[in-house]
Design a protein around this motif. Structure first.
Motif, mmCIF file in Angstrom:
data_model
loop_
_atom_site.group_PDB
_atom_site.id
_atom_site.type_symbol
_atom_site.label_atom_id
_atom_site.label_comp_id
_atom_site.label_asym_id
_atom_site.label_seq_id
_atom_site.Cartn_x
_atom_site.Cartn_y
_atom_site.Cartn_z
ATOM 1 N N ARG A 18 80.056 79.513 27.557
ATOM 2 C CA ARG A 18 79.321 78.288 28.147
ATOM 3 C C ARG A 18 78.410 78.232 28.295
ATOM 4 N NH1 ARG A 18 83.486 77.680 29.780
ATOM 5 N NH2 ARG A 18 83.319 76.303 31.339
ATOM 6 N N THR A 19 77.342 78.721 28.292
ATOM 7 C CA THR A 19 75.530 79.399 28.929
ATOM 8 C C THR A 19 74.414 78.209 29.227
ATOM 9 O OG1 THR A 19 74.518 80.332 27.026
ATOM 10 C CG2 THR A 19 76.348 81.538 28.110
ATOM 11 N N ALA A 20 73.616 78.211 29.441
ATOM 12 C CA ALA A 20 72.307 77.079 29.575
ATOM 13 C C ALA A 20 70.875 77.920 30.220
ATOM 14 C CB ALA A 20 72.453 76.137 30.315
ATOM 15 N N PRO B 148 76.797 75.829 33.383
ATOM 16 C CA PRO B 148 76.101 75.297 33.720
ATOM 17 C C PRO B 148 76.050 73.629 32.506
ATOM 18 C CG PRO B 148 75.348 76.987 32.660
ATOM 19 C CD PRO B 148 76.731 77.234 32.829
ATOM 20 N N LEU B 149 76.959 73.844 31.644
ATOM 21 C CA LEU B 149 77.027 72.718 31.044
ATOM 22 C C LEU B 149 78.583 71.611 31.299
ATOM 23 C CD1 LEU B 149 77.787 74.727 27.617
ATOM 24 C CD2 LEU B 149 75.634 74.135 28.563
ATOM 25 N N GLU B 150 78.586 72.102 32.617
ATOM 26 C CA GLU B 150 80.036 71.074 33.117
ATOM 27 C C GLU B 150 79.011 70.450 34.935
ATOM 28 O OE1 GLU B 150 81.844 73.186 30.974
ATOM 29 O OE2 GLU B 150 81.621 74.192 32.876
ATOM 30 N N ALA C 213 69.907 74.139 33.937
ATOM 31 C CA ALA C 213 71.404 74.355 34.938
ATOM 32 C C ALA C 213 70.551 74.339 35.946
ATOM 33 C CB ALA C 213 71.585 76.100 34.971
ATOM 34 N N ILE C 214 69.701 74.242 35.961
ATOM 35 C CA ILE C 214 68.699 73.131 37.491
ATOM 36 C C ILE C 214 68.750 72.283 36.978
ATOM 37 C CG2 ILE C 214 67.177 73.580 39.576
ATOM 38 C CD1 ILE C 214 66.784 76.460 38.669
#
Length: 123
Positions: free
Chosen positions: A84-86, A52-54, A91-92
């Protein structure tokens, strides 16, 4: 209705920049994910799997109808192998079309409550 996409994975969410460098990669996870998304789409992928970070940077270089699928959805960082999370909302907001949410639900003491909390956090 079942929807199938020819998809491609960019960089696993369990890898961070330090690990990638130790494996001999010179690009950051962001740079690598964006490059791989471009290559995958040019090869016919209609969906990109990415941290979600990219997502926001990938969204800038792929066609508007290319779907972005994001694993690594967590309410708080750490606690497992995903680095590498969110959050679902982040993310949305970054442009993800689909979220892959496994352990936050399957490992919750009350999976139904966890799923409801995830939905509530999005809306």
């Amino acid at each position: 209705r079942r929807v199938l996409f020819r998809s491609a994975v960019t960089v696993l969410t369990s890898l961070d920049d330090i690990e990638l460098k130790s494996m001999g990669h010179v690009l950051s996870s962001l740079e690598m994910a964006v490059n791989l998304a471009r290559i995958a789409e040019a090869a016919g992928a209609r969906a990109i799997v990415s941290s979600p970070l990219e997502v926001s940077e990938i969204r800038k270089v792929v066609k508007p109808d290319t779907k972005i699928i994001t694993p690594g959805i967590r309410f708080s960082p750490g606690g497992d192998d995903q680095v590498r999370t969110a959050s679902p909302k982040e993310a949305i907001d970054n442009g993800a079309d689909y979220l892959v949410i496994g352990r936050p639900i399957t490992q919750a003491k009350e999976p139904k409550v966890a799923a409801a909390q995830i939905l509530d956090s999005i809306y």
